[in-house]
Scaffold this active site. Structure first.
Site, PDB file in Angstrom:
ATOM      1  N   CYS A 103       0.837  -1.212   0.000  1.00 36.68           N
ATOM      2  CA  CYS A 103       0.000   0.000   0.000  1.00 36.68           C
ATOM      3  C   CYS A 103       0.867   1.255   0.000  1.00 36.68           C
ATOM      4  O   CYS A 103       0.547   2.239  -0.681  1.00 36.68           O
ATOM      5  CB  CYS A 103      -0.898   0.038   1.230  1.00 36.68           C
ATOM      6  SG  CYS A 103      -2.023  -1.343   1.347  1.00 36.68           S
ATOM      7  N   ARG A 145      -7.708  -4.752  -2.622  1.00 39.23           N
ATOM      8  CA  ARG A 145      -7.369  -3.554  -3.411  1.00 39.23           C
ATOM      9  C   ARG A 145      -8.426  -3.341  -4.497  1.00 39.23           C
ATOM     10  O   ARG A 145      -8.301  -3.865  -5.607  1.00 39.23           O
ATOM     11  CB  ARG A 145      -5.986  -3.713  -4.055  1.00 39.23           C
ATOM     12  CG  ARG A 145      -4.886  -3.921  -3.068  1.00 39.23           C
ATOM     13  CD  ARG A 145      -3.528  -4.160  -3.693  1.00 39.23           C
ATOM     14  NE  ARG A 145      -2.694  -4.767  -2.675  1.00 39.23           N
ATOM     15  CZ  ARG A 145      -2.138  -4.108  -1.655  1.00 39.23           C
ATOM     16  NH1 ARG A 145      -2.279  -2.804  -1.574  1.00 39.23           N
ATOM     17  NH2 ARG A 145      -1.432  -4.732  -0.744  1.00 39.23           N
TER      18      ARG A 145
HETATM   19  C1  BEZ Z   1       0.599  -4.594   1.924  1.00 36.37           C
HETATM   20  O1  BEZ Z   1       1.797  -4.818   1.917  1.00 36.37           O
HETATM   21  O2  BEZ Z   1       0.136  -3.526   1.577  1.00 36.37           O
HETATM   22  C2  BEZ Z   1      -0.337  -5.677   2.396  1.00 36.37           C
HETATM   23  C3  BEZ Z   1      -0.075  -6.975   2.044  1.00 36.37           C
HETATM   24  C4  BEZ Z   1      -0.923  -7.965   2.448  1.00 36.37           C
HETATM   25  C5  BEZ Z   1      -2.013  -7.676   3.236  1.00 36.37           C
HETATM   26  C6  BEZ Z   1      -2.276  -6.372   3.578  1.00 36.37           C
HETATM   27  C7  BEZ Z   1      -1.446  -5.366   3.145  1.00 36.37           C
END
Ligand code: BEZ
Length: 242
Positions: free
Chosen positions: A48, A153
């Site tokens: 993110c 997402r």
């Molecule tokens: C992230 O790195 O943004 C992420 C990865 C897996 C689950 C939630 C967030």
């Protein structure tokens, strides 16, 4: 409340929310503008963070396309603020640093917005949590809080009349391609402004597709039109002169 992914062509579901830039009454506050509305699983997470940094870098490019960015997670506004400060002060990614995220991020602690937009997809959370061995494959996990509350997402492009024009969902583990988001936005805008369609892998400047003829007469005429590149009556392209 039912959980449902709204469909392309529908009016974007409305909501009121707190954001890092004050309150928002959506989609009313954005009438007359395009909006890229996107969810992310959580603040202070690596994928993110890279997405937000690149969205922020492209903010001006999207604004030139009369398009506003609106992020969302189920974290609080205070958490969003703290994360944005950390990004600005400490995070470096691919040679980018000191990034100020200046578009609003919605707080959805009550999950009402993620439910309206079908952004909660617990099976994907379960898959990811098992992959990283956060939960064990054989445990009953449906009550697990993260699985039921962390959005995937999601990304929606909403037009100036508040209609949903594009929808995509990405896995938790993989960041979005923001060049593609910009490309499809420009393709949709081209369609709206010039009544044309766009072929596979179209990019601004490429030839566009002339819409299908509605009569036999039109079909014959277009084959003789020197401005058009018709290999068959049903596939005619033309130069994009705008
Ligand atoms: C992230 O790195 O943004 C992420 C990865 C897996 C689950 C939630 C967030």
């Amino acid at each position: 409340m039912t959980i449902r992914i709204p469909m392309m062509g529908e009016i974007a579901p409305s909501f009121w929310a707190r954001t890092t830039h004050g309150e928002v009454n959506f989609p009313k506050d954005y009438e007359g503008k395009w909006v890229i509305f996107f969810s992310h699983p959580g603040d202070f997470t690596p994928v993110c963070t890279t997405e937000f940094m690149v969205f922020a870098k492209m903010h001006a490019e999207f604004r030139q396309l009369n398009t506003e960015l609106l992020g969302l997670s189920v974290d609080s506004v205070q958490s969003h603020i703290s994360w944005l400060c950390s990004i600005k002060e400490k995070v470096e990614f691919n040679g980018i640093s000191g990034v100020d995220v200046e578009f609003p991020i919605v707080e959805d602690k009550g999950l009402s917005i993620v439910k309206k937009y079908g952004m909660l997809q617990p099976s994907e959370n379960k898959r990811y949590m098992r992959d990283i061995q956060y939960i064990q494959a054989d445990k009953a996990t449906d009550e697990n809080e993260i699985i039921n509350t962390q959005p995937v997402r999601g990304i929606f492009i909403i037009d100036p009349q508040s209609r949903i024009r594009y929808i995509a969902f990405y896995p938790l583990s993989n960041g979005r391609n923001l060049d593609e988001i910009k490309r499809i936005l420009q393709a949709i805008q081209k369609t709206d402004s010039q009544n044309v369609d766009t072929p596979v892998n179209w990019n601004p400047g490429d030839d566009v597709i002339v819409r299908t003829p509605l009569s036999y007469e039109d079909a014959k005429k277009r084959m003789e039109d020197k401005e058009l590149k018709c290999s068959e009556w049903y596939i005619c392209l033309k130069e994009d002169k705008s």
